[in-house]
Design a protein around this motif. Structure first.
Motif, mmCIF file in Angstrom:
data_model
loop_
_atom_site.group_PDB
_atom_site.id
_atom_site.type_symbol
_atom_site.label_atom_id
_atom_site.label_comp_id
_atom_site.label_asym_id
_atom_site.label_seq_id
_atom_site.Cartn_x
_atom_site.Cartn_y
_atom_site.Cartn_z
ATOM 1 N N ILE A 115 -2.350 -1.341 -30.312
ATOM 2 C CA ILE A 115 -1.539 -2.412 -30.902
ATOM 3 C C ILE A 115 -0.081 -1.982 -30.960
ATOM 4 O O ILE A 115 0.814 -2.740 -30.587
ATOM 5 C CB ILE A 115 -2.046 -2.770 -32.314
ATOM 6 C CG1 ILE A 115 -3.448 -3.351 -32.243
ATOM 7 C CG2 ILE A 115 -1.092 -3.757 -32.992
ATOM 8 C CD1 ILE A 115 -4.116 -3.505 -33.588
ATOM 9 N N GLY A 116 0.154 -0.777 -31.421
ATOM 10 C CA GLY A 116 1.521 -0.258 -31.473
ATOM 11 C C GLY A 116 2.154 -0.223 -30.096
ATOM 12 O O GLY A 116 3.333 -0.547 -29.940
ATOM 13 N N ALA A 117 1.378 0.153 -29.088
ATOM 14 C CA ALA A 117 1.905 0.199 -27.722
ATOM 15 C C ALA A 117 2.300 -1.198 -27.246
ATOM 16 O O ALA A 117 3.342 -1.371 -26.606
ATOM 17 C CB ALA A 117 0.888 0.826 -26.778
ATOM 18 N N CYS A 118 1.491 -2.198 -27.564
ATOM 19 C CA CYS A 118 1.846 -3.583 -27.201
ATOM 20 C C CYS A 118 3.184 -3.966 -27.815
ATOM 21 O O CYS A 118 4.060 -4.522 -27.132
ATOM 22 C CB CYS A 118 0.772 -4.558 -27.685
ATOM 23 S SG CYS A 118 -0.745 -4.565 -26.745
ATOM 24 N N LYS A 119 3.354 -3.664 -29.085
ATOM 25 C CA LYS A 119 4.604 -4.000 -29.772
ATOM 26 C C LYS A 119 5.796 -3.297 -29.122
ATOM 27 O O LYS A 119 6.853 -3.904 -28.925
ATOM 28 C CB LYS A 119 4.519 -3.606 -31.250
ATOM 29 C CG LYS A 119 3.579 -4.447 -32.058
ATOM 30 C CD LYS A 119 3.552 -3.956 -33.499
ATOM 31 C CE LYS A 119 2.630 -4.759 -34.361
ATOM 32 N NZ LYS A 119 2.630 -4.277 -35.759
ATOM 33 N N MET A 125 6.752 -4.823 -25.781
ATOM 34 C CA MET A 125 7.467 -6.089 -25.977
ATOM 35 C C MET A 125 8.909 -5.858 -26.433
ATOM 36 O O MET A 125 9.781 -6.661 -26.138
ATOM 37 C CB MET A 125 6.719 -6.973 -26.966
ATOM 38 C CG MET A 125 5.441 -7.536 -26.381
ATOM 39 S SD MET A 125 4.628 -8.755 -27.451
ATOM 40 C CE MET A 125 3.668 -7.687 -28.506
ATOM 41 N N ARG A 126 9.152 -4.760 -27.123
ATOM 42 C CA ARG A 126 10.503 -4.423 -27.580
ATOM 43 C C ARG A 126 11.313 -3.697 -26.505
ATOM 44 O O ARG A 126 12.491 -3.416 -26.705
ATOM 45 C CB ARG A 126 10.416 -3.538 -28.823
ATOM 46 C CG ARG A 126 9.857 -4.222 -30.027
ATOM 47 C CD ARG A 126 9.739 -3.255 -31.195
ATOM 48 N NE ARG A 126 9.157 -3.925 -32.338
ATOM 49 C CZ ARG A 126 8.320 -3.373 -33.193
ATOM 50 N NH1 ARG A 126 7.953 -2.102 -33.048
ATOM 51 N NH2 ARG A 126 7.834 -4.055 -34.200
ATOM 52 N N ALA A 182 5.976 3.517 -26.232
ATOM 53 C CA ALA A 182 4.663 2.981 -25.872
ATOM 54 C C ALA A 182 3.846 4.023 -25.117
ATOM 55 O O ALA A 182 2.653 4.201 -25.376
ATOM 56 C CB ALA A 182 4.820 1.716 -25.032
ATOM 57 N N ASP A 183 4.483 4.727 -24.206
ATOM 58 C CA ASP A 183 3.799 5.760 -23.441
ATOM 59 C C ASP A 183 3.257 6.852 -24.370
ATOM 60 O O ASP A 183 2.108 7.288 -24.232
ATOM 61 C CB ASP A 183 4.738 6.363 -22.402
ATOM 62 C CG ASP A 183 4.045 7.401 -21.551
ATOM 63 O OD1 ASP A 183 3.072 7.051 -20.864
ATOM 64 O OD2 ASP A 183 4.484 8.569 -21.571
ATOM 65 N N ASP A 209 -1.179 -10.735 -21.815
ATOM 66 C CA ASP A 209 0.072 -11.493 -21.843
ATOM 67 C C ASP A 209 1.279 -10.644 -21.458
ATOM 68 O O ASP A 209 2.369 -11.177 -21.242
ATOM 69 C CB ASP A 209 0.308 -12.095 -23.238
ATOM 70 C CG ASP A 209 -0.662 -13.225 -23.544
ATOM 71 O OD1 ASP A 209 -1.270 -13.767 -22.595
ATOM 72 O OD2 ASP A 209 -0.824 -13.546 -24.737
ATOM 73 N N LEU A 210 1.119 -9.317 -21.378
ATOM 74 C CA LEU A 210 2.229 -8.455 -21.013
ATOM 75 C C LEU A 210 2.516 -8.468 -19.512
ATOM 76 O O LEU A 210 3.535 -7.951 -19.084
ATOM 77 C CB LEU A 210 1.960 -7.000 -21.463
ATOM 78 C CG LEU A 210 1.848 -6.781 -22.966
ATOM 79 C CD1 LEU A 210 1.457 -5.334 -23.248
ATOM 80 C CD2 LEU A 210 3.153 -7.128 -23.660
ATOM 81 N N HIS A 211 1.625 -9.033 -18.713
ATOM 82 C CA HIS A 211 1.833 -9.071 -17.257
ATOM 83 C C HIS A 211 3.066 -9.857 -16.911
ATOM 84 O O HIS A 211 3.432 -10.821 -17.395
ATOM 85 C CB HIS A 211 0.635 -9.687 -16.532
ATOM 86 C CG HIS A 211 -0.454 -8.699 -16.299
ATOM 87 N ND1 HIS A 211 -0.354 -7.673 -15.406
ATOM 88 C CD2 HIS A 211 -1.671 -8.593 -16.846
ATOM 89 C CE1 HIS A 211 -1.472 -6.977 -15.391
ATOM 90 N NE2 HIS A 211 -2.297 -7.520 -16.279
#
Length: 71
Positions: A4-8, A11-12, A18-19, A69-71
């Motif tokens: 979840i943190g990586a998704c956020k 997006m930022r 994220a890595d 949705d990140l695609h």
């Protein structure tokens, strides 16, 4: 969950953060990081966690939807 943190962070636009979250998440559960693009890595981590902790299956499905949705 690190997925979840990586998704956020993706997006930022904070790719290094994220890595790091993903790398630490895979290490924490002793699973290999498959590499690939963000959605693939996030989904792989979420599924690996769900395999080890089945009660997180609903959360895993939500993370998969978010990561797609990140695609």
């Amino acid at each position: 969950m690190n997925a979840i943190g990586a998704c956020k962070e993706v997006m930022r636009g904070h790719d290094p953060v994220a890595d790091g979250l993903l790398s630490r998440g895979f290490q924490r559960i002793n699973a290999p990081d498959p590499g690939g693009d963000w959605p693939d890595r996030i989904i792989a981590l979420a599924r690996a966690v769900s395999t080890q902790t089945p009660e997180l299956t609903d959360l895993t499905n939500e993370i998969i939807n978010l990561a797609t949705d990140l695609h």
